[in-house]
Structures are given as structure tokens and as C-alpha cells.
Design a protein around this motif. Structure first.
Motif, PDB file in Angstrom:
ATOM      1  N   PHE B  18      48.424  51.847  31.075  1.00  0.00           N
ATOM      2  CA  PHE B  18      48.500  50.585  31.628  1.00  0.00           C
ATOM      3  C   PHE B  18      47.339  50.082  32.938  1.00  0.00           C
ATOM      4  O   PHE B  18      47.103  49.026  32.962  1.00  0.00           O
ATOM      5  CB  PHE B  18      49.782  50.883  32.709  1.00  0.00           C
ATOM      6  CG  PHE B  18      50.253  49.382  33.367  1.00  0.00           C
ATOM      7  CD1 PHE B  18      49.966  49.471  34.729  1.00  0.00           C
ATOM      8  CD2 PHE B  18      50.670  48.481  32.941  1.00  0.00           C
ATOM      9  CE1 PHE B  18      50.292  48.373  35.629  1.00  0.00           C
ATOM     10  CE2 PHE B  18      50.957  47.203  33.864  1.00  0.00           C
ATOM     11  CZ  PHE B  18      51.102  47.419  35.064  1.00  0.00           C
ATOM     12  N   ALA B  19      46.679  50.983  33.513  1.00  0.00           N
ATOM     13  CA  ALA B  19      45.520  51.086  34.282  1.00  0.00           C
ATOM     14  C   ALA B  19      44.434  50.348  33.399  1.00  0.00           C
ATOM     15  O   ALA B  19      43.751  49.355  33.919  1.00  0.00           O
ATOM     16  CB  ALA B  19      45.042  52.170  34.836  1.00  0.00           C
ATOM     17  N   HIS B  24      52.090  45.736  30.101  1.00  0.00           N
ATOM     18  CA  HIS B  24      52.854  46.692  30.238  1.00  0.00           C
ATOM     19  C   HIS B  24      53.124  46.975  28.536  1.00  0.00           C
ATOM     20  O   HIS B  24      52.813  48.087  28.184  1.00  0.00           O
ATOM     21  CB  HIS B  24      54.514  46.234  30.594  1.00  0.00           C
ATOM     22  CG  HIS B  24      55.484  47.492  30.649  1.00  0.00           C
ATOM     23  ND1 HIS B  24      56.075  47.766  29.467  1.00  0.00           N
ATOM     24  CD2 HIS B  24      55.694  48.246  31.689  1.00  0.00           C
ATOM     25  CE1 HIS B  24      56.731  48.806  29.717  1.00  0.00           C
ATOM     26  NE2 HIS B  24      56.837  49.104  31.144  1.00  0.00           N
ATOM     27  N   VAL B  96      42.865  49.710  53.704  1.00  0.00           N
ATOM     28  CA  VAL B  96      44.112  49.046  54.110  1.00  0.00           C
ATOM     29  C   VAL B  96      44.486  48.168  53.196  1.00  0.00           C
ATOM     30  O   VAL B  96      44.029  47.049  52.897  1.00  0.00           O
ATOM     31  CB  VAL B  96      44.059  48.399  55.605  1.00  0.00           C
ATOM     32  CG1 VAL B  96      45.314  47.956  55.911  1.00  0.00           C
ATOM     33  CG2 VAL B  96      43.577  49.551  56.636  1.00  0.00           C
ATOM     34  N   MET B  97      45.817  48.541  52.756  1.00  0.00           N
ATOM     35  CA  MET B  97      46.383  47.582  52.002  1.00  0.00           C
ATOM     36  C   MET B  97      47.915  48.024  51.387  1.00  0.00           C
ATOM     37  O   MET B  97      48.062  49.137  51.289  1.00  0.00           O
ATOM     38  CB  MET B  97      45.578  47.605  50.413  1.00  0.00           C
ATOM     39  CG  MET B  97      46.276  46.640  49.321  1.00  0.00           C
ATOM     40  SD  MET B  97      44.941  46.372  48.043  1.00  0.00           S
ATOM     41  CE  MET B  97      44.193  44.917  48.578  1.00  0.00           C
ATOM     42  N   ASP B  98      48.696  47.060  51.440  1.00  0.00           N
ATOM     43  CA  ASP B  98      50.123  47.610  50.779  1.00  0.00           C
ATOM     44  C   ASP B  98      50.276  47.059  49.550  1.00  0.00           C
ATOM     45  O   ASP B  98      49.489  46.316  48.711  1.00  0.00           O
ATOM     46  CB  ASP B  98      51.261  47.163  51.572  1.00  0.00           C
ATOM     47  CG  ASP B  98      51.349  45.551  51.750  1.00  0.00           C
ATOM     48  OD1 ASP B  98      51.795  44.915  52.842  1.00  0.00           O
ATOM     49  OD2 ASP B  98      51.070  44.823  50.543  1.00  0.00           O
ATOM     50  N   GLU B  99      51.412  47.452  48.794  1.00  0.00           N
ATOM     51  CA  GLU B  99      51.689  47.500  47.521  1.00  0.00           C
ATOM     52  C   GLU B  99      51.893  45.952  46.783  1.00  0.00           C
ATOM     53  O   GLU B  99      51.561  45.586  45.898  1.00  0.00           O
ATOM     54  CB  GLU B  99      53.047  48.415  46.852  1.00  0.00           C
ATOM     55  CG  GLU B  99      54.253  48.006  47.447  1.00  0.00           C
ATOM     56  CD  GLU B  99      54.505  48.800  48.720  1.00  0.00           C
ATOM     57  OE1 GLU B  99      53.440  49.186  49.539  1.00  0.00           O
ATOM     58  OE2 GLU B  99      55.526  48.718  49.333  1.00  0.00           O
ATOM     59  N   LEU B 102      48.323  44.869  46.657  1.00  0.00           N
ATOM     60  CA  LEU B 102      47.712  45.444  45.545  1.00  0.00           C
ATOM     61  C   LEU B 102      48.332  44.659  44.206  1.00  0.00           C
ATOM     62  O   LEU B 102      47.171  44.430  43.526  1.00  0.00           O
ATOM     63  CB  LEU B 102      48.296  46.922  45.468  1.00  0.00           C
ATOM     64  CG  LEU B 102      47.412  47.630  44.058  1.00  0.00           C
ATOM     65  CD1 LEU B 102      46.051  47.376  44.096  1.00  0.00           C
ATOM     66  CD2 LEU B 102      48.131  49.257  44.494  1.00  0.00           C
ATOM     67  N   GLU B 103      49.407  44.398  44.236  1.00  0.00           N
ATOM     68  CA  GLU B 103      49.922  43.843  43.067  1.00  0.00           C
ATOM     69  C   GLU B 103      49.515  42.243  42.979  1.00  0.00           C
ATOM     70  O   GLU B 103      49.007  41.887  41.644  1.00  0.00           O
ATOM     71  CB  GLU B 103      51.366  43.530  43.236  1.00  0.00           C
ATOM     72  CG  GLU B 103      52.198  43.418  41.682  1.00  0.00           C
ATOM     73  CD  GLU B 103      53.588  43.331  42.029  1.00  0.00           C
ATOM     74  OE1 GLU B 103      54.140  43.968  42.651  1.00  0.00           O
ATOM     75  OE2 GLU B 103      54.387  42.785  41.091  1.00  0.00           O
ATOM     76  N   TRP B 106      45.861  42.822  41.624  1.00  0.00           N
ATOM     77  CA  TRP B 106      45.905  43.699  40.231  1.00  0.00           C
ATOM     78  C   TRP B 106      45.261  42.676  39.144  1.00  0.00           C
ATOM     79  O   TRP B 106      44.403  43.211  38.532  1.00  0.00           O
ATOM     80  CB  TRP B 106      47.230  43.901  39.823  1.00  0.00           C
ATOM     81  CG  TRP B 106      47.320  44.931  38.651  1.00  0.00           C
ATOM     82  CD1 TRP B 106      47.921  44.223  37.278  1.00  0.00           C
ATOM     83  CD2 TRP B 106      47.077  46.163  38.626  1.00  0.00           C
ATOM     84  NE1 TRP B 106      47.853  45.394  36.267  1.00  0.00           N
ATOM     85  CE2 TRP B 106      47.355  46.475  37.038  1.00  0.00           C
ATOM     86  CE3 TRP B 106      46.607  47.059  39.060  1.00  0.00           C
ATOM     87  CZ2 TRP B 106      47.126  47.727  36.540  1.00  0.00           C
ATOM     88  CZ3 TRP B 106      46.279  48.356  38.760  1.00  0.00           C
ATOM     89  CH2 TRP B 106      46.481  48.672  37.305  1.00  0.00           C
ATOM     90  N   ARG B 114      40.488  49.129  37.135  1.00  0.00           N
ATOM     91  CA  ARG B 114      41.844  49.373  37.058  1.00  0.00           C
ATOM     92  C   ARG B 114      41.758  50.873  36.843  1.00  0.00           C
ATOM     93  O   ARG B 114      42.637  51.592  37.318  1.00  0.00           O
ATOM     94  CB  ARG B 114      42.717  48.822  36.279  1.00  0.00           C
ATOM     95  CG  ARG B 114      42.936  47.306  36.580  1.00  0.00           C
ATOM     96  CD  ARG B 114      44.146  46.763  35.741  1.00  0.00           C
ATOM     97  NE  ARG B 114      43.678  46.489  34.444  1.00  0.00           N
ATOM     98  CZ  ARG B 114      43.304  45.438  33.600  1.00  0.00           C
ATOM     99  NH1 ARG B 114      42.961  44.531  34.314  1.00  0.00           N
ATOM    100  NH2 ARG B 114      42.965  45.760  32.333  1.00  0.00           N
ATOM    101  N   LEU B 117      40.555  52.948  39.904  1.00  0.00           N
ATOM    102  CA  LEU B 117      41.712  52.883  40.899  1.00  0.00           C
ATOM    103  C   LEU B 117      42.899  54.070  40.424  1.00  0.00           C
ATOM    104  O   LEU B 117      42.998  54.777  41.231  1.00  0.00           O
ATOM    105  CB  LEU B 117      42.310  51.592  40.866  1.00  0.00           C
ATOM    106  CG  LEU B 117      43.480  51.225  42.012  1.00  0.00           C
ATOM    107  CD1 LEU B 117      42.773  51.227  43.581  1.00  0.00           C
ATOM    108  CD2 LEU B 117      44.258  50.141  41.735  1.00  0.00           C
ATOM    109  N   TYR B 118      42.984  54.074  39.222  1.00  0.00           N
ATOM    110  CA  TYR B 118      43.924  55.018  38.823  1.00  0.00           C
ATOM    111  C   TYR B 118      43.452  56.649  39.006  1.00  0.00           C
ATOM    112  O   TYR B 118      43.995  57.273  39.779  1.00  0.00           O
ATOM    113  CB  TYR B 118      44.234  54.924  37.529  1.00  0.00           C
ATOM    114  CG  TYR B 118      45.361  55.904  36.786  1.00  0.00           C
ATOM    115  CD1 TYR B 118      44.708  57.129  36.050  1.00  0.00           C
ATOM    116  CD2 TYR B 118      46.757  55.585  36.740  1.00  0.00           C
ATOM    117  CE1 TYR B 118      45.776  57.885  35.640  1.00  0.00           C
ATOM    118  CE2 TYR B 118      47.643  56.635  36.331  1.00  0.00           C
ATOM    119  CZ  TYR B 118      47.057  57.685  35.595  1.00  0.00           C
ATOM    120  OH  TYR B 118      47.990  58.681  35.260  1.00  0.00           O
ATOM    121  N   LEU B 152      38.686  44.755  46.886  1.00  0.00           N
ATOM    122  CA  LEU B 152      39.989  44.920  47.431  1.00  0.00           C
ATOM    123  C   LEU B 152      40.112  44.373  48.703  1.00  0.00           C
ATOM    124  O   LEU B 152      41.143  43.709  49.279  1.00  0.00           O
ATOM    125  CB  LEU B 152      40.481  46.423  47.220  1.00  0.00           C
ATOM    126  CG  LEU B 152      40.673  47.112  45.864  1.00  0.00           C
ATOM    127  CD1 LEU B 152      40.998  48.649  45.801  1.00  0.00           C
ATOM    128  CD2 LEU B 152      41.908  46.192  45.123  1.00  0.00           C
TER     129      LEU B 152
END
Lengths: 216, 163
Positions: B18-19, B24, B96-99, B102-103, B106, B114, B117-118, B152
């Protein structure tokens, strides 16, 4: 609450998962492979064994394991890797899939492979084969042990085909001799073919040719 | 082999796929093709199965990607990496970042970013370990990590302004 990208990434990725259908498809793949193994071992698993036979076998295994040690296991893994490569390239060669580029000009063939991370090269052994009347026919993309490779097909004076595979050298191929350091490639025979493996110019080279065409 | 086929382990490999793909369905297809190739190449005999399958998947993805995309994308990345950036290794705990952010970021990331990042955040690899995994120099990896961090942070700043 503000987090770090590490925490955010973990949460984001954890929300991603295979669908049930996707998981079943992958498990079905492995079952297809296992069926080949099971069919050859089923008859032996049904046999009963005496306790003294099991004891003897266990004792023998301990002695053998002690004798070979870690070095022996490592050599086995290396040898097994070579056998895997040999089986893969012989299968690729004997399939004789259509060439993607047809040319007897090596430079023209190399220019076709613009999606490789390496540059296919003329090897010392190719120069030797020129003396046996090999002519380049062309090439196609393929892979060796998951690494993208170039496949170069040649034909000799009596119409027999040989294939030279080239891919980038990697840690996985470290057991194969480097032509710049040692004089001879590793040679194996498989299904009537002679397979020579060596490393040269930062590449792994594998040559598959009919064993009967070798001039000694 | 049994451990390799556990759902948790396959999901870990799926997340890697997925990364790479960012999608998906493409990730499922890529994982399926990668494992199929790995099994045919004798996966059972391999000691570090996950690392081997990641290599197979990675090689297969970049082969397919190069057939679809323009070569300039790849060439431009290579040119950018010649520029020297700090030799200090960035820390994913310090960005600093929240999900949700990040989404949103993405889709702006390349497959290379990606994947990085993984490996960096999910597998917790150091720059040295990533350089071994990708067979690239540590300097190249540091360069890419700094660019990823900058991307980011820039993306995060834009989102904060709009929120």
C-alpha cells in the motif's frame, strides 16, 4: 492532540488491511504450492516407525548437525540459492518467449533496455562465444530471483539457442565467483543444458546453453 | 512458512504494498503478484521471508511503474539527490503531524516517499538499515529523509493555515 508523524503513520497504516477476498486469494496461492509438496510426502507420513528407529535417526541427526555446524548450513543455503537460479533460468530459456527487440547489433539491443537500473554489458565470455559462431538475435525483459534482468538470446552455427541473463549484482549473489577475482564461473547441468554463473562489472551473468554444443 | 502465512504478517506486507501503490486495490494486486513470484522462486527456503518478499514486490512495482509513467519523474529525483543536505539523521518523533493531516498529505507523496515513510516510521529502520534494504548509499537515504521531512512539514503548515 498533535502527534509525531511516526505515531500518525502507525495509526494510518494500521487502518489499512487486506480484504477477506484478498487474504483468501493469497492463502490459495500457498495451498497450490503445498499440494505439490504434500503429494510427494503423503506416502511416507502414513508409515509407522519403531521407537529404536526414531531414536537412531535422532542420534544420527545430532551427529550430522554437529559435524556440519553453522558453516555447513550456510554453504547449503548458498548452494540452494544457486540451484534456484539455475532452475529459474533454464525454465526461462527453454520457454523461448518472443523477443521484445530483434537485432544482431548489441548496442541497439542495449538501447532497448531503458527501464533497467543497470547497463547490460558485453562479457569476456561473450567474446569467447563469438569464436564459436554465436550470433545475437535480440532480447527481452525477465527477472532472476525477483530482480529485474535482461535476457539476450543467441544462435550458433547449427541452429541451437543460448541465453545470457544479466542483472545487477546483489548481496544475494555473493556466493557466485567474481570473474575479476577468480578465473572460473560456477557450472551446473540441468535438463540437458549447461548453466554458467559468474559476476562481472558489477553484474550477475548467467549463460544457459545446450550441453551438447560445448566444445572441449 | 506457517508464520509467514498468518493474517497479521500478510497484512504487514500488504501495508508495504500500500505504501508503494498508494491505492488499496492496487496494493492487493501487487501483494498477490509478489507472493506468487516469491513462492515460485523458492520462498520456503528463504530465511528472511518478509525482507525477500518486500524486495520482490519492490522490484515488480518499479518495473510496472516505469512502464506507465514518464521517465523524467525518475530522472528528476536522481538529479535532486545530488544536492548535499545535512548529514544528521532526522527523527520521525520530531516531525509534528496527526493522522488526519497525514492522510491529507498522502496523495501528495510519491511512491518512493511513501515507501520511505513506511520503512522509517512503521518498521522503525535507521538510515543505515534503509540504505541496506534499498541497496542505496546512506547519503542518498539521508537526502531523501530530509526531503520527506521538509515535504511533510510544508504540507502540515499549509493545512494549519487553511484550518
Amino acid at each position: 492532540m498533535t502527534k509525531s508523524v511516526k505515531d500518525a503513520a502507525k495509526q494510518f497504516f494500521n487502518e489499512q488491511s487486506l480484504s477477506d477476498e484478498g487474504l483468501q486469494k493469497i492463502l490459495a496461492l500457498s495451498q497450490t504450492e503445498n499440494r505439490h509438496v504434500d503429494s510427494t510426502t503423503q506416502h511416507s507420513s502414513n508409515k509407522t516407525t519403531k521407537w529404536w528407529v526414531r531414536y537412531g535417526l535422532a542420534a544420527s541427526l545430532l551427529v550430522i548437525s554437529f559435524w556440519f555446524g553453522l558453516k555447513g548450513i550456510n554453504q547449503y543455503q548458498q548452494a540452494h540459492r544457486i540451484e534456484l537460479i539455475v532452475a529459474e533460468v533454464v525454465k526461462n530459456h527453454s520457454n523461448l518467449k518472443p523477443l521484445e527487440v530483434n537485432s544482431s547489433n548489441f548496442l541497439q539491443v542495449v538501447n532497448y533496455f531503458d527501464q533497467l537500473a543497470f547497463l547490460p554489458s558485453i562479457t569476456q565470455l561473450t567474446l569467447v562465444n563469438d569464436q564459436l559462431g554465436q550470433q545475437l538475435l535480440g532480447g527481452r525483459y525477465c527477472s532472476i530471483q525477483g530482480f529485474t534482468a535482461a535476457q539476450l538470446r543467441m544462435e550458433n552455427k547449427i541452429g541451437q539457442f543460448s541465453t545470457l541473463f544479466q542483472t545487477e549484482d546483489a548481496e544475494e549473489f555473493s556466493m557466485i565467483p567474481d570473474l575479476h577475482l577468480e578465473s572460473n564461473p560456477v557450472v551446473r547441468f540441468n535438463k540437458g543444458y549447461q548453466v554458467s554463473l559468474w559476476r562481472e562489472k558489477g553484474l550477475l551473468m548467467v549463460l544457459v546453453e545446450p550441453a551438447s554444443s560445448i566444445v572441449n | 512458512m506457517k508464520d509467514f502465512l498468518l493474517a497479521d504478517n500478510l497484512n504487514e506486507l500488504f501495508r508495504f504494498a500500500f505504501a508503494l501503490t498508494g491505492d488499496h486495490q492496487e496494493a492487493e494486486d501487487l501483494l498477490h503478484s509478489g507472493i506468487e513470484r516469491a513462492l515460485k522462486s523458492g520462498l520456503e527456503a528463504v530465511e528472511h521471508k518478509n525482507a525477500y518478499v518486500r524486495t520482490v514486490i519492490r522490484n515488480y512495482w518499479y518495473d510496472e511503474l516505469r512502464k506507465k509513467k514518464v521517465r523524467q519523474d525518475h530522472t528528476q529525483v536522481m538529479i535532486d539527490e545530488e544536492e548535499t543536505i545535512s548529514l544528521l539523521e532526522p527523527d520521525p518523533e520530531q516531525v509534528v503531524m496527526d493522522e488526519i493531516q497525514l492522510e491529507r498529505s498522502w496523495k501528495t507523496l510519491s511512491d518512493q516517499q511513501r515507501e520511505l515513510l513506511y520503512l522509517w516510521c512503521i518498521l522503525g529502520m535507521s538510515a543505515t538499515e534503509i540504505s541496506v534494504e534499498l541497496a542505496l548509499s546512506r547519503g542518498t537515504i539521508l537526502s531523501r529523509l530530509h526531503r520527506l521531512q521538509a515535504h511533510l512539514q510544508k504540507s502540515h503548515s499549509k493545512q494549519v493555515q487553511h484550518d
